[in-house]
Design a protein around this motif. Structure first.
Motif, mmCIF file in Angstrom:
data_model
loop_
_atom_site.group_PDB
_atom_site.id
_atom_site.type_symbol
_atom_site.label_atom_id
_atom_site.label_comp_id
_atom_site.label_asym_id
_atom_site.label_seq_id
_atom_site.Cartn_x
_atom_site.Cartn_y
_atom_site.Cartn_z
ATOM 1 N N GLY A 249 0.727 -1.191 -0.028
ATOM 2 C CA GLY A 249 -0.417 0.245 -0.051
ATOM 3 C C GLY A 249 0.261 1.335 -0.251
ATOM 4 N N ILE A 250 2.154 1.426 -0.599
ATOM 5 C CA ILE A 250 2.741 2.353 -0.664
ATOM 6 C C ILE A 250 2.988 3.086 -1.549
ATOM 7 C CG2 ILE A 250 5.162 3.055 -0.741
ATOM 8 C CD1 ILE A 250 5.787 1.218 1.565
ATOM 9 N N TYR A 251 2.508 4.098 -1.616
ATOM 10 C CA TYR A 251 3.149 5.146 -3.712
ATOM 11 C C TYR A 251 3.555 5.701 -3.396
ATOM 12 C CZ TYR A 251 -0.682 1.673 -4.333
ATOM 13 O OH TYR A 251 -2.008 0.509 -3.976
ATOM 14 N N PRO A 281 -0.783 8.784 -0.068
ATOM 15 C CA PRO A 281 -2.057 8.399 0.425
ATOM 16 C C PRO A 281 -2.144 9.296 1.601
ATOM 17 C CG PRO A 281 -1.246 6.395 -0.014
ATOM 18 C CD PRO A 281 -0.287 7.434 -0.670
ATOM 19 N N TRP A 282 -0.765 9.938 1.957
ATOM 20 C CA TRP A 282 -0.142 10.856 2.949
ATOM 21 C C TRP A 282 -1.849 12.430 3.099
ATOM 22 C CZ3 TRP A 282 5.584 11.315 3.225
ATOM 23 C CH2 TRP A 282 5.603 10.113 4.954
ATOM 24 N N TYR A 283 -1.946 12.849 1.570
ATOM 25 C CA TYR A 283 -2.744 13.806 1.093
ATOM 26 C C TYR A 283 -4.202 13.651 0.603
ATOM 27 C CZ TYR A 283 -4.973 16.182 -2.865
ATOM 28 O OH TYR A 283 -5.973 16.909 -3.653
ATOM 29 N N PRO A 288 -3.492 21.517 2.139
ATOM 30 C CA PRO A 288 -2.171 21.122 1.455
ATOM 31 C C PRO A 288 -1.423 20.677 1.680
ATOM 32 C CG PRO A 288 -2.230 23.737 3.159
ATOM 33 C CD PRO A 288 -3.793 22.644 2.538
ATOM 34 N N PRO A 289 -0.345 19.405 0.672
ATOM 35 C CA PRO A 289 0.116 18.790 1.551
ATOM 36 C C PRO A 289 1.869 18.948 1.398
ATOM 37 C CG PRO A 289 0.354 18.878 -0.798
ATOM 38 C CD PRO A 289 -0.628 19.575 -0.956
ATOM 39 N N SER A 315 -8.061 10.667 -4.619
ATOM 40 C CA SER A 315 -6.404 11.297 -4.100
ATOM 41 C C SER A 315 -5.313 10.944 -5.335
ATOM 42 C CB SER A 315 -6.453 11.307 -3.103
ATOM 43 O OG SER A 315 -6.269 9.810 -2.519
ATOM 44 N N ILE A 316 -5.039 10.201 -5.224
ATOM 45 C CA ILE A 316 -4.126 9.672 -6.261
ATOM 46 C C ILE A 316 -3.593 10.449 -7.872
ATOM 47 C CG2 ILE A 316 -2.772 8.062 -7.615
ATOM 48 C CD1 ILE A 316 -2.992 6.505 -5.274
#
Length: 350
Positions: A249-251, A281-283, A288-289, A315-316
């Protein structure tokens, strides 16, 4: 630019330096009628030095000592002259503040050339903010990259997407270790897919696809067994890497500019601390990211505009839509979907 003989400078530098300080103008200095240097205000020189240091390339011309220099500082009126060891440069000071310097013609030409190059890419903070806002409102170039977000989440068609500025697609593919025969033969992605379906192989996992879109070269591949070297010499001026690891699950998103990693630095700073990949996925849409003072903060308005002016909800896809506006990234949708993009296997071991 007015000209004056070096002997006159030495005889009455107080009057000449006062003139330079008052007018802000340069004076060409000759020695026996031949160009010897340029006397220029300290503020003028400081600006040239500031911009020139941003540009790499070529050693700075330095004269060798060819003229006898005074044994110590010389004073005339309010000014003090300090001669440098190279026998050409001179620094003029008033009340312990540098007001003017004499530099050789060759060195000044070098400084102005480097400074001119640096200024072309410089904007003050207000200009930069306005320009980023303008760019953020522009539509994507070509097909953009947001269209690939859903399949990329499932590692299709590639685990790794890279965008490079500098090398051509063929140069980049060869540097990464692609088989020159496949490139020369014009191997296409659909040929590898057809073979896999026909023979039950998994060759698609072992090829590098490549192409060009706008100013960028793009590369797509599955990093299975580290088959490709990712080695470019010299390194590209810009490199953007998008990596999908579905099982974990890492992008991730990484951006390197002029050899400097622009991603956040982990809080555990130290000698071995390295910037980390930004995990997409942190966004969270609507937030604002990147922190306002972070190197990647310039992406915030582009991602905000993607949220406001596109139909993407994932989100991606929204993050990709921001990247495509910020960097003018694009991938050829039809060519990738139909498999018409060129590709190559890794060079076989000898």
């Amino acid at each position: 630019m007015n000209s004056v003989e070096l002997s006159d400078v030495m005889a009455d530098f107080a009057g000449l330096i006062g003139r330079v300080e008052e007018t802000g103008e340069r004076l060409s200095v000759t020695d026996g009628g031949e160009p010897a240097g340029v006397l220029l205000p300290a503020a003028d020189l400081a600006e040239l030095e500031h911009f020139a240091q941003r540009v790499h390339g070529g050693p700075r011309p330095r004269p060798t000592a060819g003229r006898e220099r005074p044994a110590g500082p010389e004073r005339q009126g309010p000014y003090v002259l300090y001669a440098h060891a190279d026998g050409v440069r001179m620094t003029f000071v008033r009340d312990r503040v540098t007001v003017a310097e004499l530099r050789s013609v060759a060195e000044l030409d070098w400084l102005e050339d480097k400074a001119r190059t640096a200024r072309q890419g410089y904007m003050d903070p207000k200009q930069a903010a306005a320009f980023e806002e303008f760019l953020a409102r522009q539509p994507p170039v070509g097909d953009g990259i947001a269209w690939i977000a859903e399949s990329w989440r499932g590692q299709e068609p590639f685990t790794v997407l890279e965008f490079l500025k500098g090398p051509t697609p063929e140069e980049a593919a060869l540097a990464y270790g692609a088989d020159p025969r496949d490139i020369a033969d014009g191997l296409r992605l659909h040929q590898v897919r057809d073979k896999d379906e026909r023979e039950g192989t998994d060759d698609l996992l072992d090829v590098l696809a490549f192409g060009a879109a706008g100013e960028w070269t793009w590369l797509g591949y599955h990093d299975v067994g580290l088959a490709f070297t990712r080695t470019l010499d010299p390194p590209p001026a810009h490199r953007i890497t998008l990596t999908a690891i579905m099982a974990k699950g890492i992008y991730e998103f990484a951006y390197i500019k002029d050899g400097v990693h622009q991603n956040p630095t982990p809080p555990e700073t130290g000698a071995d601390a390295r910037p980390e990949m930004y995990e997409i996925p942190w966004y969270t849409p609507g937030e604002p990211p990147f922190a306002p003072d972070a190197p990647l903060a310039f992406l915030n308005p582009h991602i905000r505009r993607a949220e406001e002016h596109t139909d993407w909800t994932d989100s991606i896809a929204l993050f990709f839509a921001g990247l495509e506006r910020a960097f003018a990234l694009s991938l050829p949708q039809q060519a990738l979907t139909t498999g018409q993009t060129p590709c190559a296997h890794p060079t076989p071991p000898h």
